[in-house]
Design a protein around this motif. Structure first.
Motif, PDB file in Angstrom:
ATOM      1  N   SER A 128      58.493  33.584  41.647  1.00 26.09           N
ATOM      2  CA  SER A 128      57.651  33.695  40.396  1.00 26.09           C
ATOM      3  C   SER A 128      56.312  33.830  40.759  1.00 26.09           C
ATOM      4  O   SER A 128      55.621  32.949  41.848  1.00 26.09           O
ATOM      5  N   VAL A 129      55.690  34.704  40.075  1.00 28.12           N
ATOM      6  CA  VAL A 129      54.149  35.054  40.325  1.00 28.12           C
ATOM      7  C   VAL A 129      53.491  34.761  39.036  1.00 28.12           C
ATOM      8  O   VAL A 129      53.652  35.334  38.007  1.00 28.12           O
ATOM      9  N   SER A 130      52.468  33.596  39.054  1.00 23.41           N
ATOM     10  CA  SER A 130      51.637  33.651  37.899  1.00 23.41           C
ATOM     11  C   SER A 130      50.452  34.641  37.998  1.00 23.41           C
ATOM     12  O   SER A 130      49.479  34.330  38.602  1.00 23.41           O
ATOM     13  N   TYR A 131      50.535  35.492  36.985  1.00 19.97           N
ATOM     14  CA  TYR A 131      49.483  36.572  37.062  1.00 19.97           C
ATOM     15  C   TYR A 131      48.636  36.245  35.899  1.00 19.97           C
ATOM     16  O   TYR A 131      49.006  36.672  34.625  1.00 19.97           O
ATOM     17  N   ILE A 132      47.502  36.132  36.013  1.00 16.55           N
ATOM     18  CA  ILE A 132      46.585  35.857  34.923  1.00 16.55           C
ATOM     19  C   ILE A 132      45.342  36.884  34.812  1.00 16.55           C
ATOM     20  O   ILE A 132      44.653  37.190  35.729  1.00 16.55           O
ATOM     21  N   ILE A 133      45.334  37.328  33.763  1.00 21.90           N
ATOM     22  CA  ILE A 133      44.400  38.463  33.515  1.00 21.90           C
ATOM     23  C   ILE A 133      42.773  38.271  33.284  1.00 21.90           C
ATOM     24  O   ILE A 133      42.111  38.925  32.981  1.00 21.90           O
ATOM     25  N   ILE A 134      42.722  36.885  32.736  1.00 30.18           N
ATOM     26  CA  ILE A 134      41.326  36.529  32.447  1.00 30.18           C
ATOM     27  C   ILE A 134      40.732  36.060  33.873  1.00 30.18           C
ATOM     28  O   ILE A 134      41.144  36.110  34.705  1.00 30.18           O
ATOM     29  N   SER A 135      39.312  36.055  33.841  1.00 30.11           N
ATOM     30  CA  SER A 135      38.436  35.818  34.928  1.00 30.11           C
ATOM     31  C   SER A 135      38.833  34.645  35.660  1.00 30.11           C
ATOM     32  O   SER A 135      39.158  33.517  35.118  1.00 30.11           O
ATOM     33  N   ALA A 136      38.530  34.864  37.078  1.00 24.42           N
ATOM     34  CA  ALA A 136      38.918  33.600  37.796  1.00 24.42           C
ATOM     35  C   ALA A 136      37.666  32.615  37.714  1.00 24.42           C
ATOM     36  O   ALA A 136      38.024  31.421  37.922  1.00 24.42           O
ATOM     37  N   THR A 137      36.638  32.977  37.001  1.00 22.22           N
ATOM     38  CA  THR A 137      35.642  31.915  36.629  1.00 22.22           C
ATOM     39  C   THR A 137      36.168  31.116  35.707  1.00 22.22           C
ATOM     40  O   THR A 137      35.804  29.749  35.634  1.00 22.22           O
ATOM     41  N   ALA A 138      36.865  31.523  34.517  1.00 22.95           N
ATOM     42  CA  ALA A 138      37.533  30.974  33.562  1.00 22.95           C
ATOM     43  C   ALA A 138      38.307  30.026  33.861  1.00 22.95           C
ATOM     44  O   ALA A 138      38.658  28.716  33.699  1.00 22.95           O
ATOM     45  N   ILE A 139      39.291  30.651  34.806  1.00 28.36           N
ATOM     46  CA  ILE A 139      40.457  29.834  35.396  1.00 28.36           C
ATOM     47  C   ILE A 139      39.986  28.338  36.276  1.00 28.36           C
ATOM     48  O   ILE A 139      40.470  27.351  36.283  1.00 28.36           O
ATOM     49  N   ALA A 140      38.813  28.650  36.802  1.00 30.29           N
ATOM     50  CA  ALA A 140      38.180  27.658  37.850  1.00 30.29           C
ATOM     51  C   ALA A 140      37.639  26.463  36.992  1.00 30.29           C
ATOM     52  O   ALA A 140      37.768  25.325  37.334  1.00 30.29           O
ATOM     53  N   HIS A 141      37.269  26.809  35.582  1.00 31.28           N
ATOM     54  CA  HIS A 141      36.788  25.847  34.656  1.00 31.28           C
ATOM     55  C   HIS A 141      37.937  25.061  33.696  1.00 31.28           C
ATOM     56  O   HIS A 141      37.425  24.433  32.965  1.00 31.28           O
ATOM     57  N   LEU A 142      39.007  25.471  33.995  1.00 29.38           N
ATOM     58  CA  LEU A 142      40.134  25.135  33.288  1.00 29.38           C
ATOM     59  C   LEU A 142      40.286  23.349  33.275  1.00 29.38           C
ATOM     60  O   LEU A 142      40.268  22.899  34.591  1.00 29.38           O
ATOM     61  N   CYS A 185      54.882  27.673  40.283  1.00 30.09           N
ATOM     62  CA  CYS A 185      55.198  29.044  40.560  1.00 30.09           C
ATOM     63  C   CYS A 185      54.912  29.038  42.200  1.00 30.09           C
ATOM     64  O   CYS A 185      54.767  28.431  42.906  1.00 30.09           O
ATOM     65  N   ASP A 186      55.500  30.257  42.656  1.00 29.72           N
ATOM     66  CA  ASP A 186      55.248  30.342  43.947  1.00 29.72           C
ATOM     67  C   ASP A 186      54.242  31.084  44.539  1.00 29.72           C
ATOM     68  O   ASP A 186      53.671  30.525  45.713  1.00 29.72           O
ATOM     69  N   VAL A 187      53.530  31.792  43.812  1.00 30.05           N
ATOM     70  CA  VAL A 187      52.106  32.308  44.020  1.00 30.05           C
ATOM     71  C   VAL A 187      51.428  32.623  42.980  1.00 30.05           C
ATOM     72  O   VAL A 187      51.961  32.831  42.093  1.00 30.05           O
ATOM     73  N   ILE A 188      49.873  32.580  43.139  1.00 27.19           N
ATOM     74  CA  ILE A 188      49.157  32.815  42.093  1.00 27.19           C
ATOM     75  C   ILE A 188      48.382  34.305  42.118  1.00 27.19           C
ATOM     76  O   ILE A 188      48.277  34.544  43.234  1.00 27.19           O
ATOM     77  N   ALA A 189      48.494  35.173  41.259  1.00 28.01           N
ATOM     78  CA  ALA A 189      47.793  36.348  41.297  1.00 28.01           C
ATOM     79  C   ALA A 189      46.921  36.489  40.182  1.00 28.01           C
ATOM     80  O   ALA A 189      47.099  35.839  39.011  1.00 28.01           O
ATOM     81  N   LEU A 190      45.579  36.818  40.721  1.00 28.34           N
ATOM     82  CA  LEU A 190      44.395  37.060  39.489  1.00 28.34           C
ATOM     83  C   LEU A 190      43.991  38.417  39.802  1.00 28.34           C
ATOM     84  O   LEU A 190      43.894  39.280  40.686  1.00 28.34           O
TER      85      LEU A 190
END
Length: 448
Positions: free
Chosen positions: A130-144, A194-199
């Protein structure tokens, strides 16, 4: 010859998510891999023209179950107001049986997802990755962060010296409290399982945030690059509407404003936006959805507005060819909501950027661009979230006036960043490395 894989894709039921997933699917198909794309039934027709490899990318339509609070027939965020996103999220979770049946029947090698945090469980049951693919910015993800955490408190070990949130941003985080709480849970749960994160970003822009996410979740973080579609040269800019209009003005003089597919302004804020464009004294094209309570943009316009801006200003409530408009030589400034896809398009253009973020992830990406990279200007807001016609005018003028020091600074910084981003082979290299990493991931599974 490297073995080809079969990937499933299951994005959030919003075109702003499904289209980037499909762009990625095209890149995979271009390299010979197969993709099964899970999506709501009605969305298939609207996405078919984005599928450049119909022999390799197969749509698998899902029936979206009804839940209380969701209008009958609603299947994507385009069918509902933002306040109903929580109900659509519930409906998406209820498609699990259909997704499991499709996985069982096709036995793919891996599955991409974003908000459906239960996908890793399905994948493990069927011994796929499984690949968690997030299309919003890494900046936002880091602030979750956990709901109810004060805005001014950065996450532990935050990689920047700056806190990107301010008190005035509260409106962007509290407009949909239940959905943001659910979103936090969905993304962080997906990351953990997930197995890997994709940004959808590149190291040149957000490397430190990507490293932070990898450290926080103890997972490899793969980067796809911005994953923009190839320019469609088969459809020139519509002569009747825009090419003729834009070509009537000097190079770099027109303001283009677009706020994405989900932003629906209240009528008074919509009128303030129109009046702010008028106050600049510059020619403009404003492409926004009709304000709340109006069926057309014309219904919501300020009194006498059309007559006053006739010949130099157009307000349009329909779809526009955004990349082609940005590349028109007459367009010199792009006012937008700082959606991730929109920003990448703008960074690769020569337009000055003026940003009006509405949601939390857009606020964070805006701060990165305005305060750290200094390639844009943000429209100032009051604590209520309101922006005035004067604040919009001032932001536009600050980058468009020839004698503006700020305009010269952001123009220079934008040009330098663009030069890096258009480096030959940069984006193609991200795709190559991404596909290679996926192949290695699948091979590890086969040797386990």
């Amino acid at each position: 010859m490297e073995p080809k894989f079969h990937a499933f894709m299951f994005p959030w039921f919003a075109f702003g998510h499904m289209i980037p997933f499909l762009h990625l699917a095209n890149k995979l198909a271009e390299k010979g891999h197969r993709v099964t794309f899970l999506l709501p039934k009605k969305a298939q027709k609207q996405l078919e023209h984005h599928n450049l490899f119909p022999d390799s990318i197969v749509f698998h339509p899902l029936t979206v179950p009804h839940v209380n609070g969701l209008p009958a027939g609603a299947e994507t965020t385009s069918d509902i107001s933002i306040s109903m996103d929580n109900f659509l999220s519930e409906a998406m979770d209820l498609t699990r049986d259909q997704v499991e049946a499709a996985v069982h029947a096709s036995r793919p090698d891996l599955i991409f997802f974003d908000f459906a945090h239960w996908i890793p469980e399905v994948a493990k049951e069927h011994m796929i990755k499984s690949v968690s693919y997030i299309i919003i910015s890494a900046t936002a993800i880091a602030h979750l962060r956990e709901p109810d955490t004060p805005l001014g408190v950065p996450p532990p070990g935050y990689p920047s010296t700056k806190v990107l949130c301010r008190e005035n941003d509260a409106h962007a985080f509290i407009t949909m409290p239940f959905f943001y709480e659910r979103l936090y849970h969905q993304i962080t749960t997906g990351f953990k399982k997930c197995d890997v994160i994709a940004l959808r970003t590149c190291r040149e822009m957000e490397g430190k945030f990507c490293d932070y996410v990898s450290h926080q979740y103890h997972k490899n973080v793969l980067l796809t690059g911005p994953m923009l579609p190839e320019p469609d040269t088969s459809k020139p800019l519509e002569e009747q509407h825009w090419n003729h209009f834009l070509s009537g003005f000097p190079p770099g003089s027109v303001i283009f404003c677009a706020l994405g597919t989900q932003i629906v302004l209240e009528k008074d804020q919509f009128q303030e936006l129109c009046l702010g464009m008028e106050l600049t004294g510059l020619p403009f094209l404003l492409a926004v959805k009709p304000p709340r309570g109006s069926s057309t943009v014309q219904e919501g316009l300020p009194e006498g507005f059309e007559e006053r801006v006739k010949g130099r200003g157009v307000v349009w409530g329909g779809w526009v060819q955004q990349p082609l408009i940005l590349s028109h030589p007459s367009v010199g400034c792009f006012v937008n909501h700082c959606g991730p896809g929109t920003i990448w398009e703008c960074l690769l253009s020569d337009c000055q950027m003026v940003l009006i973020p509405f949601f939390g992830d857009q606020v964070l990406f805006t701060r990165l661009l305005t305060e750290e990279f200094e390639v844009s200007v943000e429209v100032s807001r009051e604590k209520t979230g309101w922006f005035s016609k004067e604040s919009l005018r001032d932001a536009v003028k600050s980058v468009m006036d020839k004698d503006s020091d700020l305009g010269e600074l952001v123009r220079s910084n934008h040009a330098k960043l663009k030069e890096i981003l258009i480096s030959p082979g940069l984006f193609a290299g991200y795709v190559d490395n991404f596909v290679e990493a996926l192949t290695d991931l699948i091979n590890v599974k086969k040797h386990d």
